[in-house]
Scaffold this active site. Sequence first.
Site: not given
Ligand SMILES: Cc1cc2nc3c(=O)[nH]c(=O)nc-3n(C[C@H](O)[C@H](O)[C@H](O)COP(=O)(O)OP(=O)(O)OC[C@H]3O[C@@H](n4cnc5c(N)ncnc54)[C@H](O)[C@@H]3O)c2cc1C
Ligand SMILES: NC(=O)c1ccc[n+]([C@@H]2O[C@H](COP(=O)([O-])OP(=O)(O)OC[C@H]3O[C@@H](n4cnc5c(N)ncnc54)[C@H](O)[C@@H]3O)[C@@H](O)[C@H]2O)c1
Length: 477
Positions: A452, A317, A39, A48, A31, A276, A187, A36, A191
């Site tokens: 209800h 991811d 997330c 959240k 790591e 993104g 996105g 963690g 939002a």
């Molecule tokens: C702002 C935000 C809000 C989100 N909200 C939601 C939500 O409400 N609901 C939802 O379902 N999803 C949400 N997501 C998406 C969710 O967080 C991810 O889909 C999820 O955490 C992915 O889990 P993972 O285990 O694949 O990767 P990660 O949790 O990203 O874990 C990857 C781990 O690998 C480590 N790592 C990376 N590269 C290396 C390397 N080369 N060597 C060693 N370690 C490394 C990183 O440090 C990290 O700890 C959100 C994401 C963001 C950014």
């Molecule tokens: N509640 C949840 O489950 C939650 C919350 C946050 C994030 N996520 C996850 O994380 C992922 C990433 O979130 P995100 O909002 O970054 O990605 P997203 O793919 O949802 O949205 C990316 C946005 O950026 C825009 N964009 C891309 N390149 C741009 C540029 N050069 N200039 C201006 N706009 C540009 C796209 O048109 C789009 O509107 C999501 O796809 C989602 O799966 C989930």
Amino acid sequence: MSHFDLVIIGTGSGNTIVNRQFADWSVAIVESGPFGGTCLNVGCIPTKMYVYPSDVVTAAADADRLGVSLALEKVDWPGMRDRIFGRIDGNAAHAQAARESEVWPNVSVLTGTGRFVDDKRLAVTAPDGSVQEITADRFVIAAGGRPVIPDVPGLDEGSIGRNGIHTSDTVMRIDELPRRIVVVGGGYIAAEFAHVFSALGSTVIQLVRGDRLLRSHDDEVAAAYTEVAAGKYDLRRNTELCGVGPTADGNGVAVSVEGPYGEETIPADVVLLATGRQPNSDLLDVRATGVAVGDDGLVQVDDQQRTSVDGIWALGDICSPWQLKHVANHEAKVVRHNLLHPDEPIASDHRFVPAAVFTDPQIASVGLTEQDAIARGVTYAVGRRDYGDTAAGWAREDHTGFVKVLVDPETGLLLGAHAIGPEAATVIQPLIQAMSFGQTADQVARGQYWIHPALPEVVENALLEAARNSRRSARRA
Ligand SMILES: Cc1cc2nc3c(=O)[nH]c(=O)nc-3n(C[C@H](O)[C@H](O)[C@H](O)COP(=O)(O)OP(=O)(O)OC[C@H]3O[C@@H](n4cnc5c(N)ncnc54)[C@H](O)[C@@H]3O)c2cc1C
Ligand SMILES: NC(=O)c1ccc[n+]([C@@H]2O[C@H](COP(=O)([O-])OP(=O)(O)OC[C@H]3O[C@@H](n4cnc5c(N)ncnc54)[C@H](O)[C@@H]3O)[C@@H](O)[C@H]2O)c1
């Protein structure tokens, strides 16, 4: 060089794999950041924890129309931030300490950045720069993704977290609530943060390249949400980001944009880049171990989470088109089973992946959108009912929320469900259940009591309407 039975790269969902059943295995967990993953540390959970107080503020601000006037006295951003990260940082440290304790004598935690250098050979660079090479019979690649930085003047990876330029990785730890924030993107992340900052009192300017927010959602939902958002803050549609630099007085960030009215420079305290996320497969150089990677950077996996190399699995991811925690967790369970039971492997279930956006109003969806159904030539009937047509909606004076379901008129099975409105992420759950267990709209609507006058009555109504419309279209056919 150390050799392990199993190496896991990434402690997001990757850290959930190893349990007591692996007691006889030598395991390394690699790591580079806090335990963690996304997330816990910079994603779902802290966002959240900011969304909830923002919802409280919004509810209070909207209470006038219910005959209750509430005044907001103070938003204590540093207090909120410290409460949130006090809990999160403690949790991450505890998770790491637990893995490093004598409870897991067979597990070595390697703190550092992994990079494949050869077939099943990983170089781990520690924070002090020292490099250790390890090999293993099996690898699990669970290294997640990172924010995409738009390719415009003034921005690169090194600019993040400085001079008011942030991504979701850094913006939640800033010292003060920004007076003005420019949010780039339309996105999920954009939002949710636009909701948080506007509710807490920042002036929000959100830039989107197209004409609506949340384009991956059902068109009707995206259009409804875009209208609500545009009523709350300054939403600039059809607007491109052109560059970012310091303001003339050096005290802020100047965001250059081009929109329907030409070029403009918007001064702000903070610009949040929410454009993104991309998989970390490049930084990990997974191709060096022979693993196939798509053009989009996603590690290629089959339905058992196996990569193209025998003995290497991937999850979450870094390999998934759904960047969602519940998907990463599900895939981690599949990987665990398949590591332990190679002769009886199981497949991931990606049939009905739900998602929610924690905005105000909330949005939730599962399955086909109406535009998906049209594009695929799928026959469907729609049931669409407003929250405002139920008693729970009356109580809230809700005038924007609705639930929409798409049903296959031949089988009566649900094809998709979409909700925008109070507690949409919770309200949609019976529909996810119905799709997962193959229940028809009619069965779900009529085969159980609906409390209800609770919010899910809007789901019951939408299902009944879809079932009626299915029968009508069947009669027509
Ligand atoms: C702002 C935000 C809000 C989100 N909200 C939601 C939500 O409400 N609901 C939802 O379902 N999803 C949400 N997501 C998406 C969710 O967080 C991810 O889909 C999820 O955490 C992915 O889990 P993972 O285990 O694949 O990767 P990660 O949790 O990203 O874990 C990857 C781990 O690998 C480590 N790592 C990376 N590269 C290396 C390397 N080369 N060597 C060693 N370690 C490394 C990183 O440090 C990290 O700890 C959100 C994401 C963001 C950014
Ligand atoms: N509640 C949840 O489950 C939650 C919350 C946050 C994030 N996520 C996850 O994380 C992922 C990433 O979130 P995100 O909002 O970054 O990605 P997203 O793919 O949802 O949205 C990316 C946005 O950026 C825009 N964009 C891309 N390149 C741009 C540029 N050069 N200039 C201006 N706009 C540009 C796209 O048109 C789009 O509107 C999501 O796809 C989602 O799966 C989930």
